[in-house]
Design a protein around this motif. Sequence first.
Motif, PDB file in Angstrom:
ATOM      1  N   PRO A 236     -57.765  -6.312  52.901  1.00 48.61           N
ATOM      2  CA  PRO A 236     -56.628  -6.232  53.822  1.00 48.61           C
ATOM      3  C   PRO A 236     -55.690  -7.412  53.594  1.00 48.61           C
ATOM      4  O   PRO A 236     -56.111  -8.493  53.132  1.00 48.61           O
ATOM      5  CB  PRO A 236     -57.282  -6.299  55.196  1.00 48.61           C
ATOM      6  CG  PRO A 236     -58.617  -6.923  54.971  1.00 48.61           C
ATOM      7  CD  PRO A 236     -59.044  -6.515  53.594  1.00 48.61           C
ATOM      8  N   LYS A 237     -54.415  -7.218  53.889  1.00 44.69           N
ATOM      9  CA  LYS A 237     -53.457  -8.312  53.739  1.00 44.69           C
ATOM     10  C   LYS A 237     -53.777  -9.428  54.721  1.00 44.69           C
ATOM     11  O   LYS A 237     -54.186  -9.160  55.856  1.00 44.69           O
ATOM     12  CB  LYS A 237     -52.038  -7.805  53.967  1.00 44.69           C
ATOM     13  CG  LYS A 237     -51.542  -6.857  52.900  1.00 44.69           C
ATOM     14  CD  LYS A 237     -50.116  -6.420  53.186  1.00 44.69           C
ATOM     15  CE  LYS A 237     -49.614  -5.477  52.095  1.00 44.69           C
ATOM     16  NZ  LYS A 237     -48.223  -5.020  52.351  1.00 44.69           N
ATOM     17  N   PRO A 238     -53.626 -10.667  54.302  1.00 42.68           N
ATOM     18  CA  PRO A 238     -53.879 -11.791  55.219  1.00 42.68           C
ATOM     19  C   PRO A 238     -52.959 -11.710  56.448  1.00 42.68           C
ATOM     20  O   PRO A 238     -51.815 -11.235  56.357  1.00 42.68           O
ATOM     21  CB  PRO A 238     -53.571 -13.024  54.385  1.00 42.68           C
ATOM     22  CG  PRO A 238     -53.645 -12.569  52.964  1.00 42.68           C
ATOM     23  CD  PRO A 238     -53.214 -11.135  52.959  1.00 42.68           C
ATOM     24  N   ALA A 239     -53.470 -12.151  57.561  1.00 48.54           N
ATOM     25  CA  ALA A 239     -52.670 -12.160  58.781  1.00 48.54           C
ATOM     26  C   ALA A 239     -51.489 -13.128  58.594  1.00 48.54           C
ATOM     27  O   ALA A 239     -51.652 -14.208  57.994  1.00 48.54           O
ATOM     28  CB  ALA A 239     -53.518 -12.585  59.966  1.00 48.54           C
ATOM     29  N   PRO A 240     -50.300 -12.768  59.097  1.00 45.16           N
ATOM     30  CA  PRO A 240     -49.140 -13.650  58.950  1.00 45.16           C
ATOM     31  C   PRO A 240     -49.321 -14.938  59.735  1.00 45.16           C
ATOM     32  O   PRO A 240     -50.046 -15.011  60.693  1.00 45.16           O
ATOM     33  CB  PRO A 240     -47.987 -12.807  59.499  1.00 45.16           C
ATOM     34  CG  PRO A 240     -48.629 -11.782  60.397  1.00 45.16           C
ATOM     35  CD  PRO A 240     -49.989 -11.520  59.810  1.00 45.16           C
TER      36      PRO A 240
END
Length: 240
Positions: A236-240
């Motif tokens: 999953p994309k890293p949290a902003p």
Amino acid sequence: MTTSDTIVVPELYIGYPKVAFGGYVAGVLAARSGAPAVRVDFRGPVPVEAPVRIAETADGGVELGESERPLALARPGELPLDAPAAPSWDEAAAAAERFRAAPPSGVVDCFGCGLRSADRGLRVYCAPVPERGLVASAWTPSPVFADPDGLLPTELVWGALDCPGHWAGRFLGTLRPGAVTAALTGTIMRPVAVGEPYVSYAWLLSETGRKHTMGVALATVEGELCAVSEALWIDPKPAP
């Protein structure tokens, strides 16, 4: 020339909540393709309990979803995968029991590896086999999923080739919880009978950034390969 139809993935076959199980979807497309080896690329989540267009394409492939923005694409593939020897039934059974006794973080209500009853899931529970560099599960497909010939349908054989790659990435590599299947290339070499014992196992091939590639195999207890796959999983994309 292309031909199209629609399919509805039953809610039973989920991977993540409200999202169709990737292995099942790949198997549906592979069966429709008919090629000896098939690569399925996922472009977006496939819904359950909703009609989705499925179409054969002019180049011999199969697409799921609208042609302008397909959710999955299948095409004939190549699978030069050198699978290691399968672990023994006892080794795989011990690994599966460790998974059930202490489920790893990130386990969800997945048709493939969720902690479900035998009539509601495949229950392929892969955990590490000591000193083998792979994860494995002893597995007996439930007769509830049999086709009229007593065999496991193609889409469910492909289902058994999906989750083991996830757990190889988690236990042997750096794959993160919430990762998804981005591509699955597989081939079935011999029929898989329900009610018979098999060994499912997987190993890590490579990791680069958010991309993780794993090999997966399904074998008889004597070690004869029934099906193999190569899976690309994406963190999953890293949290902003």
